[in-house]
Scaffold this motif. Structure first.
Motif, PDB file in Angstrom:
ATOM      1  N   ARG A 256       0.834  -1.208   0.000  1.00 42.83           N
ATOM      2  CA  ARG A 256       0.000   0.000   0.000  1.00 42.83           C
ATOM      3  C   ARG A 256       0.868   1.258   0.000  1.00 42.83           C
ATOM      4  N   LEU A 257       0.456   2.254  -0.806  1.00 43.57           N
ATOM      5  CA  LEU A 257       1.183   3.510  -0.917  1.00 43.57           C
ATOM      6  C   LEU A 257       0.398   4.638  -0.266  1.00 43.57           C
ATOM      7  N   THR A 258       1.087   5.761  -0.031  1.00 42.12           N
ATOM      8  CA  THR A 258       0.442   6.897   0.636  1.00 42.12           C
ATOM      9  C   THR A 258      -0.710   7.468  -0.182  1.00 42.12           C
ATOM     10  N   ASP A 259      -0.667   7.320  -1.490  1.00 41.37           N
ATOM     11  CA  ASP A 259      -1.748   7.870  -2.314  1.00 41.37           C
ATOM     12  C   ASP A 259      -2.930   6.906  -2.450  1.00 41.37           C
ATOM     13  N   GLY A 260      -2.902   5.824  -1.706  1.00 44.13           N
ATOM     14  CA  GLY A 260      -4.039   4.905  -1.679  1.00 44.13           C
ATOM     15  C   GLY A 260      -3.920   3.731  -2.626  1.00 44.13           C
ATOM     16  N   ARG A 261      -2.984   3.808  -3.551  1.00 44.10           N
ATOM     17  CA  ARG A 261      -2.848   2.689  -4.493  1.00 44.10           C
ATOM     18  C   ARG A 261      -2.197   1.484  -3.823  1.00 44.10           C
ATOM     19  N   VAL A 262      -2.431   0.331  -4.423  1.00 46.12           N
ATOM     20  CA  VAL A 262      -1.793  -0.905  -3.961  1.00 46.12           C
ATOM     21  C   VAL A 262      -0.998  -1.499  -5.123  1.00 46.12           C
ATOM     22  N   VAL A 263       0.282  -1.712  -4.889  1.00 46.35           N
ATOM     23  CA  VAL A 263       1.128  -2.360  -5.896  1.00 46.35           C
ATOM     24  C   VAL A 263       1.024  -3.871  -5.683  1.00 46.35           C
ATOM     25  N   PRO A 264       0.468  -4.599  -6.650  1.00 48.95           N
ATOM     26  CA  PRO A 264       0.363  -6.063  -6.472  1.00 48.95           C
ATOM     27  C   PRO A 264       1.753  -6.686  -6.368  1.00 48.95           C
ATOM     28  N   ALA A 265       1.915  -7.590  -5.447  1.00 51.65           N
ATOM     29  CA  ALA A 265       3.217  -8.251  -5.279  1.00 51.65           C
ATOM     30  C   ALA A 265       3.037  -9.540  -4.498  1.00 51.65           C
ATOM     31  N   SER A 266       3.740 -10.570  -4.947  1.00 50.33           N
ATOM     32  CA  SER A 266       3.739 -11.827  -4.199  1.00 50.33           C
ATOM     33  C   SER A 266       4.830 -11.829  -3.128  1.00 50.33           C
ATOM     34  N   ASP A 267       5.803 -10.923  -3.294  1.00 49.29           N
ATOM     35  CA  ASP A 267       6.883 -10.780  -2.304  1.00 49.29           C
ATOM     36  C   ASP A 267       7.253  -9.311  -2.198  1.00 49.29           C
ATOM     37  N   ILE A 268       7.706  -8.930  -1.007  1.00 48.92           N
ATOM     38  CA  ILE A 268       8.162  -7.562  -0.751  1.00 48.92           C
ATOM     39  C   ILE A 268       9.549  -7.633  -0.138  1.00 48.92           C
ATOM     40  N   LEU A 269      10.466  -6.848  -0.682  1.00 43.87           N
ATOM     41  CA  LEU A 269      11.796  -6.699  -0.083  1.00 43.87           C
ATOM     42  C   LEU A 269      11.890  -5.313   0.538  1.00 43.87           C
ATOM     43  N   VAL A 270      12.241  -5.256   1.807  1.00 46.65           N
ATOM     44  CA  VAL A 270      12.440  -3.976   2.499  1.00 46.65           C
ATOM     45  C   VAL A 270      13.928  -3.643   2.427  1.00 46.65           C
ATOM     46  N   ALA A 271      14.252  -2.571   1.727  1.00 49.70           N
ATOM     47  CA  ALA A 271      15.655  -2.169   1.529  1.00 49.70           C
ATOM     48  C   ALA A 271      15.762  -0.671   1.763  1.00 49.70           C
ATOM     49  N   ILE A 272      15.528  -0.265   3.002  1.00 46.88           N
ATOM     50  CA  ILE A 272      15.485   1.159   3.344  1.00 46.88           C
ATOM     51  C   ILE A 272      16.642   1.543   4.249  1.00 46.88           C
ATOM     52  N   GLY A 273      17.770   0.905   4.061  1.00 48.60           N
ATOM     53  CA  GLY A 273      18.966   1.276   4.807  1.00 48.60           C
ATOM     54  C   GLY A 273      19.165   0.438   6.052  1.00 48.60           C
ATOM     55  N   CYS A 274      20.181   0.793   6.823  1.00 48.34           N
ATOM     56  CA  CYS A 274      20.582  -0.004   7.984  1.00 48.34           C
ATOM     57  C   CYS A 274      20.796   0.884   9.210  1.00 48.34           C
ATOM     58  N   ARG A 275      20.749   0.245  10.366  1.00 48.95           N
ATOM     59  CA  ARG A 275      21.059   0.900  11.639  1.00 48.95           C
ATOM     60  C   ARG A 275      22.349   0.315  12.196  1.00 48.95           C
ATOM     61  N   PRO A 276      23.201   1.160  12.769  1.00 43.94           N
ATOM     62  CA  PRO A 276      24.441   0.626  13.369  1.00 43.94           C
ATOM     63  C   PRO A 276      24.141  -0.171  14.634  1.00 43.94           C
ATOM     64  N   ASN A 277      24.869  -1.252  14.833  1.00 44.26           N
ATOM     65  CA  ASN A 277      24.699  -2.100  16.017  1.00 44.26           C
ATOM     66  C   ASN A 277      25.519  -1.511  17.177  1.00 44.26           C
ATOM     67  N   VAL A 278      24.933  -0.562  17.872  1.00 41.22           N
ATOM     68  CA  VAL A 278      25.660   0.126  18.945  1.00 41.22           C
ATOM     69  C   VAL A 278      24.923   0.081  20.280  1.00 41.22           C
ATOM     70  N   GLU A 279      23.750  -0.566  20.326  1.00 42.12           N
ATOM     71  CA  GLU A 279      22.972  -0.538  21.567  1.00 42.12           C
ATOM     72  C   GLU A 279      23.769  -1.122  22.739  1.00 42.12           C
ATOM     73  N   TRP A 280      24.599  -2.104  22.477  1.00 46.44           N
ATOM     74  CA  TRP A 280      25.383  -2.744  23.546  1.00 46.44           C
ATOM     75  C   TRP A 280      26.431  -1.806  24.132  1.00 46.44           C
ATOM     76  N   LEU A 281      26.656  -0.650  23.485  1.00 44.05           N
ATOM     77  CA  LEU A 281      27.649   0.323  23.958  1.00 44.05           C
ATOM     78  C   LEU A 281      26.999   1.496  24.679  1.00 44.05           C
ATOM     79  N   ALA A 282      25.713   1.378  24.984  1.00 43.67           N
ATOM     80  CA  ALA A 282      24.959   2.525  25.506  1.00 43.67           C
ATOM     81  C   ALA A 282      25.564   3.103  26.784  1.00 43.67           C
ATOM     82  N   LYS A 283      26.168   2.265  27.616  1.00 43.18           N
ATOM     83  CA  LYS A 283      26.715   2.743  28.889  1.00 43.18           C
ATOM     84  C   LYS A 283      28.244   2.877  28.860  1.00 43.18           C
TER      85      LYS A 283
END
Length: 435
Positions: A256-283
């Motif tokens: 589903r898109l913000t303009d209300g349309r739906v792109v038909p798909a049998s599979d979806i790949l989420v490729a919107i970047g990455c987050r650094p693995n730093v939570e273990w260094l919080a303290k």
């Protein structure tokens, strides 16, 4: 699960107490160099340490159960039938064995006591270190509103060989794939999907796509290339959800898109970047602003260094943005190893002088980029002799070359990388490079 290769590190203990006396600090110099992360950057550090003659203990820690495969093929060759044979080890086993290091797999790092120089592990143990290298990498950003804790059939992310295996099986069934994110990874997968005869759609919220990374000329060429090969491009619109289970199958059916349309798909790949693995260094008291912030030598604080995707190290053309590319991880590893040993010897440290570089192969085109892009840069397109349509694009700020991109012109890129390095080196900088 914990498996230990070679010998147990001498300073692994449940009860080691900090000893901050001069004798204690001297003894700490004999503790292992501990590397958190067994991928390209971590292995590059270990290899460079041995190459520079370091004979002390090296301990590598990773939450995974073994060394990861090389990632560049995952979005391309690994998605074709029998593609699992194209994913090679980052460093061949024979080279890893030559490093004579101890490896602790299946044990996540959970914290650092900087003053006692102790790395905390999820299994309750503490590991003393003389120097700690953070190479804990990144992880994919999840689809907004999806926690990915409850797997949905047909919803994919792509980071590991196992991820590639699931996506390969999906593409082998045919059908259609919708890719959320029009960056390098998303477009590579779209090109591969079309090569396999699947329908492919790419949804990107920014209208210009990769223009902020490759410049306007190559970004537009790339989109034209995808359209010519039948990829449906929906740019300037955001994906807000997915349709699943409407027909009772329980699997993905559309995006589903913000303009209300739906792109038909049998599979979806989420490729919107990455987050650094730093939570273990919080303290740990480190600057963790979008990664581990380091000085130009790769040091975060005394005796703690960072390398690879997780690290922000200012370079010749960058002010310290994270770079999620293989060559960057290799360059960081070499820099950190050399400076770690230089610091022990009381020698001057060297700045990061490697020019950032990456490449991408899509359809029959190789795109290479070196240096940096700035919207303020003057963009100059230069035809390149040889292959039809080959060009080089130069990015200059106040007459200084800060970056360049090429389209099917690898020889031109080799020359441009050297030209950028010379243009961006400080006048009084030594011309030798760290290797």
């Amino acid at each position: 699960m914990i498996s230990i290769v070679d010998t147990l590190p001498r300073a692994t203990t449940d009860t080691l107490a900090p000893d901050l006396s001069s004798a204690g600090r001297s003894a700490a110099a004999e503790w292992p160099v501990v590397i958190v992360g067994a991928s390209v950057a971590g292995l590059s550090v270990a290899e460079a340490l041995r190459r520079h003659g370091y004979s002390g203990e090296i301990v590598m820690v990773d939450s995974a159960d073994g060394f990861p495969g090389d990632r560049p093929p995952l979005s391309k060759a690994a998605l074709f039938p029998a593609g699992e044979t194209t994913v090679y080890d980052v460093v061949p086993a024979i080279r890893r064995e030559a490093l004579a290091m101890s490896c602790i797999f299946g044990a996540a790092a959970t914290g650092v006591d900087r003053h006692a120089r102790l790395l905390r592990l999820a299994d309750g143990r503490s590991l003393a270190y003389s120097d700690l290298v953070i190479a804990s990498g990144v992880r994919p950003r999840a689809f907004p509103g999806s926690n990915h804790r409850e797997p949905i059939e047909g919803l994919h992310m792509l980071r590991t060989a196992a991820d590639a295996g699931r996506l390969r099986a999906a593409l082998a069934r045919g059908g259609s794939i919708a890719i959320v994110g029009g960056g390098v990874l998303g477009l590579e997968v779209a090109a591969t999907a079309r090569g396999l005869g699947c329908e492919a759609s790419v949804i990107e919220q920014t209208p210009a796509g990769l223009a902020a990374k490759l410049g306007a000329t190559l970004a537009q060429r790339l989109l034209d290339l995808h359209r010519a090969h039948g990829v449906r491009l929906e740019f300037g619109v955001e994906a807000v959800g997915f349709e699943a289970g409407q027909s009772g199958s329980g699997r993905i059916e559309g995006l589903r898109l913000t303009d209300g349309r739906v792109v038909p798909a049998s599979d979806i790949l989420v490729a919107i970047g990455c987050r650094p693995n730093v939570e273990w260094l919080a303290k740990a008291g480190l600057d963790l602003s979008d990664g581990v912030v380091c000085d130009p030598f790769g040091m975060a604080v005394d005796h703690i260094w960072a390398a690879g995707d997780v690290a922000r190290i200012p370079g010749l053309t960058e002010e310290g943005r994270r770079q999620e590319h293989k060559q960057n991880a290799i360059d960081h590893g070499r820099l950190v190893a050399a400076n770690l040993l230089a610091a022990r010897a009381g020698l001057p440290l060297k700045r990061l002088e490697a020019v950032p570089y990456f490449w991408t192969d899509q359809f029959d085109v190789k795109i290479q980029f070196a240096g940096a892009y700035s919207p303020a840069a003057r963009e100059m397109v230069v035809p390149v002799e040889g292959r039809e349509g080959a060009i080089a694009v130069r990015f200059e700020v106040e007459g200084r070359l800060i970056g360049a991109a090429t389209w099917n012109a690898p020889k031109a890129m080799t020359q441009l990388r050297r030209e950028i390095e010379l243009a961006c080196l400080p006048i009084d900088a030594p011309k030798e490079s760290i290797s």
